[in-house]
Motif scaffolding. Structure first.
Motif, mmCIF file in Angstrom:
data_model
loop_
_atom_site.group_PDB
_atom_site.id
_atom_site.type_symbol
_atom_site.label_atom_id
_atom_site.label_comp_id
_atom_site.label_asym_id
_atom_site.label_seq_id
_atom_site.Cartn_x
_atom_site.Cartn_y
_atom_site.Cartn_z
ATOM 1 N N ILE A 83 0.878 -1.165 0.000
ATOM 2 C CA ILE A 83 0.000 0.000 0.000
ATOM 3 C C ILE A 83 0.917 1.218 0.000
ATOM 4 O O ILE A 83 1.557 1.522 1.018
ATOM 5 C CB ILE A 83 -0.925 -0.032 1.234
ATOM 6 N N LEU A 84 1.045 1.848 -1.174
ATOM 7 C CA LEU A 84 2.034 2.911 -1.340
ATOM 8 C C LEU A 84 1.371 4.281 -1.279
ATOM 9 O O LEU A 84 0.373 4.537 -1.971
ATOM 10 C CB LEU A 84 2.754 2.742 -2.682
ATOM 11 N N CYS A 85 1.927 5.170 -0.471
ATOM 12 C CA CYS A 85 1.310 6.494 -0.257
ATOM 13 C C CYS A 85 2.305 7.619 -0.531
ATOM 14 O O CYS A 85 3.487 7.496 -0.225
ATOM 15 C CB CYS A 85 0.854 6.639 1.193
ATOM 16 N N ALA A 86 1.772 8.698 -1.065
ATOM 17 C CA ALA A 86 2.527 9.948 -1.245
ATOM 18 C C ALA A 86 1.555 10.949 -1.869
ATOM 19 O O ALA A 86 0.388 10.621 -2.127
ATOM 20 C CB ALA A 86 3.744 9.746 -2.136
ATOM 21 N N ARG A 87 2.057 12.173 -2.132
ATOM 22 C CA ARG A 87 1.177 13.168 -2.773
ATOM 23 C C ARG A 87 1.249 13.078 -4.290
ATOM 24 O O ARG A 87 0.277 13.292 -4.978
ATOM 25 C CB ARG A 87 1.576 14.580 -2.311
#
Ligand SMILES: NC(=O)c1ccc[n+]([C@@H]2O[C@H](COP(=O)([O-])OP(=O)(O)OC[C@H]3O[C@@H](n4cnc5c(N)ncnc54)[C@H](OP(=O)(O)O)[C@@H]3O)[C@@H](O)[C@H]2O)c1
Length: 322
Positions: A83-87
């Motif tokens: 589950i990859l997160c960033a803006r």
């Protein structure tokens, strides 16, 4: 012998003998402390393992570049559900593609998450709850830095922004993720701190060093609360790593780090993933970092001197490094 001569001799002897005795005492008990530490590490390892990344739900913040991107690849290689997160979702999409096509990951999702926004964090946790119902490993990597002396900082909000992303962002996500971390067995929280908190005497990094020291306090305290739930926190303290961090420093004219001898981000990520699997309490990078960890609190002036001479040379005052 007059009283004053006696006094001065005693003072001289005491000031010489005390540090010497401390040093001899310190050196002679060092092997015992070392073995005791190894024993404690082994006990923790026994409780925290066996654990592998295969089929584990791994959440990574700041996965769009640098260390976070490489952590995604390393966890992908080891068979994790990512589950990859960033803006920057365009960058995340590239990382997702590489995870699938190059590193063999079968389950990867990307999420636009600004870790400073409550609504983004709430949505992320709700989505994970609905899809996976648990988090096995939460990797708190999203971070920004600065590069100006405090007197040159034009807007104090820079310091607040750094605390918001590096400290409050990680603390808030952890707070909301706790119920899901508790649902997994022997779950992990991995915090990407920095050597800037092991030897926080680095100029032009006041807000950054503060944010990384705050992480250490928060997560060391939290570890004592979460041991009963078998949740293991690893704090990583990388040195200088070759990433995009120089391009993203806050401030008008930030001074960068010299990357010519920097550690490659993939190498750094491998060490962090290995330490996470083994549930190391901390991962201190570089020999200087390890020395600093020992000197910290015992010989603070010596550590300050070493930091001044070593770290200051790594900061570009004249030019920006690529
Ligand atoms: N490079 C080094 O020398 C070094 C040394 C010690 C520790 N570290 C730490 O390692 C971590 C990763 O840094 P890096 O060197 O890999 O730098 P980087 O390439 O600039 O990566 C920073 C990551 O953080 C994300 N990020 C920044 N602000 C965010 C926000 N508000 N919400 C969500 N994500 C955010 C960025 O993604 P988006 O812009 O797409 O949101 C990016 O993916 C940081 O915590 C840093 O302090 C780096």
């Amino acid at each position: 012998m007059t009283h004053s001569v006696y006094n001065s001799l005693t003072t001289t002897a005491t000031s010489f003998i005390s540090p010497t005795l401390v040093l001899i005492g310190f050196v002679s008990v060092l092997p015992i402390l070392y073995i005791a530490n190894l024993y404690c590490r082994y006990k923790r390892y026994q409780t925290a393992t066996p654990w592998s990344a295969r089929d584990k739900v791994v959440v990574i913040t700041g996965a769009s570049s640098g260390i976070g991107e490489e952590l995604a690849y390393e966890f992908a290689r080891q068979g994790a559900i990512l589950i990859l997160c960033a803006r920057r979702t365009d960058k995340l999409a590239d990382v997702e593609k590489a995870c699938r096509e190059k590193y063999g990951a079968s389950q990867v999702t990307i999420h636009k998450v600004d870790v400073t926004r409550d609504s983004d964090v709430d949505r992320l946790i709700e989505t994970i709850d609905a899809t996976h119902e648990k988090i096995d490993c939460l990797v708190l990597n999203a971070g920004v830095s600065m590069g100006e002396a405090l007197e040159d900082v034009e807007d104090f909000n820079i310091i607040k922004n750094i605390m918001d992303v590096n400290f409050y962002g990680s603390a808030m996500l952890t707070y909301h993720a706790l119920p899901l971390l508790k649902k997994a067995e022997k779950s992990r929280i991995t915090v990407i701190s920095s050597l800037a908190s092991v030897m926080p005497f680095i100029p032009m990094r006041t807000g950054y060093a503060a944010s990384k020291c705050a992480l250490r306090g928060f997560f060391d305290s939290l570890q004592t609360e979460l041991l009963k739930d078998n949740i293991f926190i690893t704090i990583a303290y990388p040195g200088i790593v070759k990433t995009e961090i120089n391009n993203n420093r806050l401030g008008k004219n930030p001074k960068n780090l010299d990357f010519s001898k920097a550690m490659p981000a993939d190498e750094c990520a491998k060490v962090i993933v290995d330490g996470t699997i083994k549930a190391h309490k901390e991962i201190v990078f570089t020999n200087l970092g390890k020395l600093a960890r020992v000197l910290d609190g015992t010989f603070p002036d010596l550590l300050f001197h070493i930091s001044q001479n070593y770290i200051t040379k790594q900061i570009s005052v004249e030019k920006k490094f690529e």
